[in-house]
Design a protein around this motif. Structure first.
Motif: not given
Length: 703
Positions: A90-111
């Motif tokens: 981040p340009v400024w922040g509570e820490e100088s590095e931030i970890r962005n770690h996740y598992n994702e699911m994209l659900v595709k629906l049709k009406q």
């Protein structure tokens, strides 16, 4: 790695009326998100933490205006899963590095009945879940208007909650702590007066909503990346303990206008059995896009003083004269007006503040009430209020700027719009150019009062787009923005880090309007600050407001030690020493901490936390080995026991401890504090007393 499974169906007997469920689990395996598609094609979800239900089966979808709804009749077209792991700076922040770690699911629906497509993207982090709706470009859905978002959050019990009333215009409330079932009965009492407000329901509350279950699970509901959409509120069905999404309408009572392709903001649910994890979570930032400003060298954290507190307390005024009943810019002549003698933004007073800032090492000085128009700025539904470039006769922009530059101090501009938004947008380019021409790199903007155009709300889609427009326009001029009375932040400062501060909550000014609850600052980091930093304006040393203004009998419900701690616990890259220089001069030994404390950090360690009760945080100043610790205490006197094991093992430090005296009392003896120095290492353990509404602050300097 992306894994794609097509037409995969998992039939589960324990899902009532469910024909399909898909699961995604957090990287640490503790948070589980189940996507659900009911027999009638209604999408939904549920969340578990350590195999314990957190959000029960909850519906998803929309009702649309003058169109078939998007809340049932869906079939699963496809779904994709993936894992993401990055570390960003981040340009400024509570820490100088931030970890962005996740598992994702994209659900595709049709009406099936309309052929319309709607996707739902879920991201599951170690500390919670984010999800949003996505409408891809498609032949059967172009322009559409949302009547209601049907997102639900079904609670598992009658949790304890820290809440403020749902309101289309303000978050400036004290927090109420109660059971969910008690919200309805306490709503009227919780609504206090404001210059612009509009509540909508006897069980409506705002996000960020902090809760705690009876078995010690902490839950936080909020939103992230609020762009071109309405603000999310929550309305509680208190018979079933289900929160339903409630969006802020516009002047016509309409919710968001959408054009596919489009995304909604993220809906977030944070969860942990340790309250410190809620404070440490960066889900809100991680769900926003990366920074789009290529050169961020001009964005710098700021510690400042200003002519503000004396105005808020009534000692001084924003207006220059009392001669005029009404003001018309370009017509009213100020040259022959009689100065009222209380105007705060005078050359003389501002130079005194510049001298004080230079003497004590502050970066800037904020001046409010410098520009013409304040005589009738509020309450008249007035369109052309300010032009943001014309100073009063007793404030010389060029002279003040030259004086500040000679002292190595930067000036901070103030733009109060009085919520005449069309007027501000008409003048925005000229106002920002005026700032650049006179060396101003930061602006505090304000939106006090009812919005013009008349009937619009502070938190509607139209106003959300205005706030974003002002931030992006400011970036073009390399100007940092500190927006007051605007929408509460939702992590957008990751994308536009020139949004260096927001108010959007009950700040220190309310201490001059009758006071805030002494535990208010032990709740805000769990609620308002989840989305971004707050310009809380701490550092009040004189708690008896009548000493500034004999006609104001308000009292600041805090001790001096508590005020010092706020510079650590109320994170912001923009920090004000809000009190008058005269009051700091009486307590220069305590003021030393305000001078020393950093405003940008390499690391933050959350030592103790319990919403509404206490928070203790240690932060390492950016680019140094110096640490600062802050503790704010709420409901009752307690002993705070902390370890300094976050310090480097091979280094020695000198700690200066600013603490409540034994006889300190936020009501009767708020200025009682002690200061002591001691040698410390990473093996040091401290036991410190914090009184109700009190706390302590520690500076730890490497030897």
């Amino acid at each position: 790695m992306i894994r794609k499974l097509i037409f995969t169906v998992i039939c589960l007997l324990n899902y009532s009326n469910t024909i399909l469920a898909q699961v995604v689990i957090s990287p640490n395996k503790e948070v589980q998100l189940d996507f659900i598609l009911q027999e009638n094609g209604t999408p939904g979800y549920k969340i578990a933490y350590k195999n314990k239900a957190i959000i029960k089966s909850s519906k998803l979808g929309f009702t649309l205006k003058e169109s078939e709804n998007l809340d049932n009749g869906f079939t699963l077209l496809d779904y994709e899963t993936s894992t993401f792991d990055e570390t960003w700076k981040p340009v400024w922040g509570e820490e100088s590095e931030i970890r962005n770690h996740y598992n994702e699911m994209l659900v595709k629906l049709k009406q099936e009945s309309t052929g319309r497509l709607m996707n739902i993207r879920f991201r599951v982090f170690d500390e919670g879940v984010g999800f949003r709706y996505e409408f891809p470009e498609q032949p059967n859905l172009g322009h559409f208007v949302i009547e209601d978002e049907k997102t639900q959050f079904a609670m598992t019990g009658d949790h304890t909650a820290f809440w403020i009333p749902g309101d289309y215009d303000t978050q400036e409330y004290d927090y109420t702590e109660s059971r969910l079932s008690e919200i309805r009965g306490l709503m009227d009492k919780s609504i206090t007066g404001n210059l612009s407000q509009k509540s909508f329901s006897s069980t409506g509350v705002q996000t960020s909503l902090m809760m705690k279950t009876d078995d010690g699970i902490y839950i936080n509901i909020h939103e992230a990346a609020l762009i071109d959409y309405s603000v999310l509120h929550l309305e509680l069905d208190d018979e079933n303990m289900v929160f339903n999404a409630w969006l802020t309408p516009d002047v016509q009572g309409t919710k968001p206008y959408m054009i596919a392709p489009a995304n909604t903001p993220w809906r977030t649910v944070m969860v942990s059995d340790d309250a410190r994890d809620i404070l440490a979570s960066r889900i809100t930032y991680n769900l926003n896009d990366p920074c789009v400003i290529e050169d961020t060298s001009w964005i710098k954290p700021v510690k400042y003083v200003g002519v503000w507190w004396e105005m808020i307390t009534g000692k001084s005024s924003w207006a220059y004269t009392n001669d005029f009943k009404a003001v018309k810019l370009g017509v009213t002549e100020y040259g022959t007006a009689t100065a009222n003698g209380t105007h705060g933004a005078t050359n003389k007073r501002v130079k005194e503040l510049i001298d004080f800032a230079a003497l004590h090492g502050f970066d800037g000085v904020l001046v409010e009430g410098w520009n013409v128009g304040w005589e009738d700025w509020f309450g008249h539904s007035k369109d052309y209020v300010f032009d943001f470039v014309t100073p009063y006769p007793d404030f010389n922009v060029d002279e003040i700027q030259a004086y500040a530059k000679s002292k190595g101090v930067e000036m901070i501009m103030h733009h109060e719009t009085s919520s005449s938004v069309r007027n501000y947008e008409r003048h925005l380019d000229a106002a920002y150019q005026f700032m650049k021409d006179h060396g101003y790199n930061a602006v505090k903007s304000g939106y006090v009062g009812d919005i013009l155009p008349r009937g619009e709300n502070h938190y509607s889609q139209w106003m959300i787009n205005h706030y974003q427009y002002a931030i992006e326009k400011a970036a073009n001029y390399e100007i940092m923005v500190n927006a007051h009375e605007a929408v509460r932040p939702t992590g957008i400062a990751r994308t536009y880090p020139n949004l260096i501060g927001n108010e959007s909550a009950r700040g220190t000014e309310y201490q001059a309007f009758g006071g805030s609850k002494p535990n208010h600052v032990t709740v805000l980091p769990f609620t308002r600050l989840i989305g971004g930093p707050m310009d809380y304006t701490p550092g009040i040393f004189e708690m008896d407001i009548s000493k500034l203004n004999p006609n104001n009998n308000s009292h600041v419900n805090s001790t001096i030690a508590n005020q010092l701690a706020l510079y650590v616990t109320m994170y912001s890259p923009l920090q004000m020493a809000a009190d008058l220089p005269e009051n700091y001069n009486k307590f220069l030994d305590a003021f030393q901490f305000v001078k020393d404390v950093a405003v940008d950090w390499d690391k933050s360690v959350y030592l103790e936390a319990e919403p509404g009760s206490y928070i203790t945080i240690a932060r390492k100043a950016k680019g140094t080995n110096n640490w600062f610790v802050g503790n704010v205490n709420g409901k009752q006197t307690r002993e705070s026991n902390i370890s300094l094991d976050f310090l480097d093992k091979d280094k020695k430090y000198t700690a200066t401890i600013y603490a409540d005296a034994k006889d300190a009392n936020y009501k009767t003896n708020p200025q009682a504090y002690t200061i002591r120095k001691m040698k410390v290492t990473n093996k040091t353990k401290l036991s410190l007393n914090s009184v109700e509404g009190g706390g302590y602050a520690i500076s730890i300097m490497e030897e």
